[in-house]
Design a protein around this motif. Structure first.
Motif, PDB file in Angstrom:
ATOM      1  N   LEU A  26       0.501  -1.433   0.053  1.00  0.00           N
ATOM      2  CA  LEU A  26      -0.045   0.208  -0.413  1.00  0.00           C
ATOM      3  C   LEU A  26       0.721   1.215  -0.404  1.00  0.00           C
ATOM      4  O   LEU A  26       1.857   1.408   0.561  1.00  0.00           O
ATOM      5  N   HIS A  27       0.962   2.101  -0.486  1.00  0.00           N
ATOM      6  CA  HIS A  27       1.880   3.039  -0.700  1.00  0.00           C
ATOM      7  C   HIS A  27       0.293   4.400  -0.799  1.00  0.00           C
ATOM      8  O   HIS A  27      -0.249   4.607  -1.898  1.00  0.00           O
ATOM      9  N   MET A  28       0.647   5.020   0.792  1.00  0.00           N
ATOM     10  CA  MET A  28       0.401   5.608   0.749  1.00  0.00           C
ATOM     11  C   MET A  28       0.310   7.239   0.175  1.00  0.00           C
ATOM     12  O   MET A  28       1.512   7.460  -0.373  1.00  0.00           O
ATOM     13  N   LYS A  29      -0.124   8.460   0.760  1.00  0.00           N
ATOM     14  CA  LYS A  29      -0.892  10.221   0.554  1.00  0.00           C
ATOM     15  C   LYS A  29       0.725   9.957   1.171  1.00  0.00           C
ATOM     16  O   LYS A  29       0.811  11.282   0.633  1.00  0.00           O
ATOM     17  N   ASP A  30       0.567   9.830   2.119  1.00  0.00           N
ATOM     18  CA  ASP A  30       2.034  10.512   2.802  1.00  0.00           C
ATOM     19  C   ASP A  30       3.073  10.195   2.488  1.00  0.00           C
ATOM     20  O   ASP A  30       3.724  10.594   3.449  1.00  0.00           O
ATOM     21  N   GLY A  31       3.008   9.299   2.129  1.00  0.00           N
ATOM     22  CA  GLY A  31       5.045   8.984   1.288  1.00  0.00           C
ATOM     23  C   GLY A  31       4.804   7.954   2.035  1.00  0.00           C
ATOM     24  O   GLY A  31       6.351   7.131   1.372  1.00  0.00           O
ATOM     25  N   THR A  32       4.419   7.204   3.520  1.00  0.00           N
ATOM     26  CA  THR A  32       4.991   6.416   3.455  1.00  0.00           C
ATOM     27  C   THR A  32       4.157   4.652   2.846  1.00  0.00           C
ATOM     28  O   THR A  32       3.773   4.612   2.102  1.00  0.00           O
ATOM     29  N   THR A  33       4.733   3.693   3.036  1.00  0.00           N
ATOM     30  CA  THR A  33       4.272   1.961   2.264  1.00  0.00           C
ATOM     31  C   THR A  33       3.850   1.115   3.524  1.00  0.00           C
ATOM     32  O   THR A  33       5.029   1.391   3.826  1.00  0.00           O
TER      33      THR A  33
END
Length: 74
Positions: A26-33
């Motif tokens: 999952l690639h999150m909108k805050d830049g984390t995965t």
């Protein structure tokens, strides 16, 4: 005996590898995965994505927080 042992080794390796084939990132909108075991599911009632993390814990995240979801090829 050796043929039986070889067969069991190959069978076990195949089961282990096939169990990891459905993992996702999952690639999150805050830049984390986040690495996810299996395929995440949408809870239609809440709009949350439900998944199992690498530690085996059930987690949930808002669908709106996910930028992209990819299959993890081993």
């Amino acid at each position: 005996m050796k043929k039986t042992l070889m067969f069991l080794s190959v069978l076990t390796a195949g089961i282990v590898m096939s169990g990891c084939a459905d993992n996702h990132i999952l690639h999150m909108k805050d830049g984390t995965t986040k690495v996810v075991e299996g395929k995440p599911e949408l809870d239609k009632a809440t709009g949350m994505i439900l998944y199992t993390d690498e530690s085996g814990n059930q987690q949930a995240v808002k669908q709106s927080e996910i930028a992209e979801m990819d299959s993890l090829d081993n």
